[in-house]
Scaffold this active site. Sequence first.
Site, PDB file in Angstrom:
ATOM      1  N   SER A  17      15.038  18.002 -11.356  1.00 38.73           N
ATOM      2  CA  SER A  17      14.307  19.105 -10.723  1.00 38.73           C
ATOM      3  C   SER A  17      15.056  20.435 -10.749  1.00 38.73           C
ATOM      4  O   SER A  17      14.445  21.478 -11.047  1.00 38.73           O
ATOM      5  CB  SER A  17      13.932  18.735  -9.286  1.00 38.73           C
ATOM      6  OG  SER A  17      12.982  17.696  -9.284  1.00 38.73           O
ATOM      7  N   LYS A  66       9.245  10.302   1.057  1.00 39.68           N
ATOM      8  CA  LYS A  66       7.959  11.006   0.983  1.00 39.68           C
ATOM      9  C   LYS A  66       7.069  10.727   2.197  1.00 39.68           C
ATOM     10  O   LYS A  66       6.340  11.611   2.651  1.00 39.68           O
ATOM     11  CB  LYS A  66       7.233  10.648  -0.308  1.00 39.68           C
ATOM     12  CG  LYS A  66       7.911  11.191  -1.560  1.00 39.68           C
ATOM     13  CD  LYS A  66       7.090  10.860  -2.799  1.00 39.68           C
ATOM     14  CE  LYS A  66       7.759  11.407  -4.056  1.00 39.68           C
ATOM     15  NZ  LYS A  66       6.926  11.173  -5.252  1.00 39.68           N
ATOM     16  N   ASN A  87       5.456  15.451  -1.188  1.00 35.40           N
ATOM     17  CA  ASN A  87       6.625  15.731  -2.038  1.00 35.40           C
ATOM     18  C   ASN A  87       6.979  17.213  -2.073  1.00 35.40           C
ATOM     19  O   ASN A  87       7.937  17.598  -2.727  1.00 35.40           O
ATOM     20  CB  ASN A  87       6.402  15.207  -3.466  1.00 35.40           C
ATOM     21  CG  ASN A  87       5.441  16.064  -4.270  1.00 35.40           C
ATOM     22  OD1 ASN A  87       4.645  16.824  -3.712  1.00 35.40           O
ATOM     23  ND2 ASN A  87       5.491  15.944  -5.590  1.00 35.40           N
ATOM     24  N   GLY A 125      -0.056  -1.864  -9.584  1.00 35.98           N
ATOM     25  CA  GLY A 125       0.666  -1.576  -8.353  1.00 35.98           C
ATOM     26  C   GLY A 125      -0.233  -0.936  -7.312  1.00 35.98           C
ATOM     27  O   GLY A 125      -1.164  -0.197  -7.656  1.00 35.98           O
ATOM     28  N   GLY A 128       2.839   3.272  -2.642  1.00 36.00           N
ATOM     29  CA  GLY A 128       2.695   4.706  -2.422  1.00 36.00           C
ATOM     30  C   GLY A 128       2.446   5.499  -3.684  1.00 36.00           C
ATOM     31  O   GLY A 128       1.684   6.477  -3.678  1.00 36.00           O
ATOM     32  N   ASN A 149      -2.690  -5.683  -8.303  1.00 33.56           N
ATOM     33  CA  ASN A 149      -1.427  -5.861  -7.597  1.00 33.56           C
ATOM     34  C   ASN A 149      -1.102  -7.344  -7.506  1.00 33.56           C
ATOM     35  O   ASN A 149      -1.991  -8.194  -7.594  1.00 33.56           O
ATOM     36  CB  ASN A 149      -1.516  -5.263  -6.182  1.00 33.56           C
ATOM     37  CG  ASN A 149      -0.148  -5.022  -5.578  1.00 33.56           C
ATOM     38  OD1 ASN A 149       0.675  -4.314  -6.161  1.00 33.56           O
ATOM     39  ND2 ASN A 149       0.106  -5.609  -4.424  1.00 33.56           N
ATOM     40  N   ARG A 150       0.186  -7.632  -7.358  1.00 32.25           N
ATOM     41  CA  ARG A 150       0.599  -9.034  -7.261  1.00 32.25           C
ATOM     42  C   ARG A 150      -0.061  -9.698  -6.054  1.00 32.25           C
ATOM     43  O   ARG A 150      -0.559 -10.809  -6.139  1.00 32.25           O
ATOM     44  CB  ARG A 150       2.122  -9.134  -7.166  1.00 32.25           C
ATOM     45  CG  ARG A 150       2.646 -10.555  -7.202  1.00 32.25           C
ATOM     46  CD  ARG A 150       4.167 -10.608  -7.248  1.00 32.25           C
ATOM     47  NE  ARG A 150       4.679 -10.302  -8.573  1.00 32.25           N
ATOM     48  CZ  ARG A 150       5.326  -9.200  -8.915  1.00 32.25           C
ATOM     49  NH1 ARG A 150       5.506  -8.248  -8.014  1.00 32.25           N
ATOM     50  NH2 ARG A 150       5.775  -9.009 -10.131  1.00 32.25           N
ATOM     51  N   LEU A 152      -3.155  -9.433  -3.511  1.00 31.81           N
ATOM     52  CA  LEU A 152      -4.463  -8.780  -3.436  1.00 31.81           C
ATOM     53  C   LEU A 152      -4.642  -8.038  -2.114  1.00 31.81           C
ATOM     54  O   LEU A 152      -5.348  -7.021  -2.057  1.00 31.81           O
ATOM     55  CB  LEU A 152      -5.566  -9.828  -3.621  1.00 31.81           C
ATOM     56  CG  LEU A 152      -6.944  -9.322  -4.022  1.00 31.81           C
ATOM     57  CD1 LEU A 152      -6.873  -8.452  -5.274  1.00 31.81           C
ATOM     58  CD2 LEU A 152      -7.893 -10.495  -4.244  1.00 31.81           C
ATOM     59  N   GLU A 153      -3.987  -8.516  -1.056  1.00 31.38           N
ATOM     60  CA  GLU A 153      -4.155  -7.895   0.261  1.00 31.38           C
ATOM     61  C   GLU A 153      -3.785  -6.411   0.240  1.00 31.38           C
ATOM     62  O   GLU A 153      -4.475  -5.578   0.827  1.00 31.38           O
ATOM     63  CB  GLU A 153      -3.293  -8.618   1.317  1.00 31.38           C
ATOM     64  CG  GLU A 153      -3.727 -10.028   1.642  1.00 31.38           C
ATOM     65  CD  GLU A 153      -3.155 -11.062   0.680  1.00 31.38           C
ATOM     66  OE1 GLU A 153      -3.303 -12.255   0.951  1.00 31.38           O
ATOM     67  OE2 GLU A 153      -2.559 -10.660  -0.346  1.00 31.38           O
TER      68      GLU A 153
END
Length: 265
Positions: A17, A66, A87, A125, A128, A149-150, A152-153
């Site tokens: 940055s 963040k 951010n 994924g 966030g 996602n690994r 499901l919840e």
Amino acid sequence: MLRRFAVIGNPIAHSLSPVIHQMFAQQTQIELIYEKILGDDVKFEQQISDFFIQYGNGLNVTLPYKKRAYELAKIRTQRCALAGVANTLWMEENQLHADNTDGIGLIRDLSRFLELKDKKILILGAGGAARGIIFPLLEAKPLKLIVANRTLEKAEELKRQFPQINVTSFAELPEFFDLIINATSASLSDQVIALPEEAFSHKPFCYDLAYNQKTSTAFVQYARNGGCEAVDGLGMLVEQAAEAFFIWNKVMPSTQKILEHLRSF
């Protein structure tokens, strides 16, 4: 008058940055300094307060702060509120403002490679990073946006906030996509999420939110081995930085030559 900016995170030594913002400054003829601040898990909120008390003009926030930056802000933009993380911070009328420029940064970089309208998009994924890009992706009017996602919840939690998306597990992916975005942290530890071969059958464009300036990320290499065109998130980093620069300085810098410069190393 010299303007003061910084990025705070932990770790922070690797951050590009300061280099990016100094190039923006040269291009726009704005005098500024841009520092790296190593975040302190215990004193993070105090570090933010101290930065602005000491006449800081704007602060970028990276992992793992963040969410805490978001909670600290008194006023948030709509896209920041939807992302649930921040951010970009600045003071205005003695109140801390927050934005999230990651999503718009992604969209601007992706536009270099493909049109998103009417496309079938898969996000890997449900953390966030995924949450921060769903709203801008939906604004681009894809045919379908699927979050895998690994567990499901966790994906179902996102669906409650964004009913327009579909969710699935890695094991039950539909057969083809036009675009696959890796929003997991796997690349940061040089690992990949193994996908069914069918996921690559349509030769989707593949994008990793993570970046590695010196070599390909694990996901980019994995996708290329599957016969797909793939890029990392360096362009997104530059584009989100440009949006933050615009928020703070009211001048939008050009990004193409800066991205080419960073890619040349």
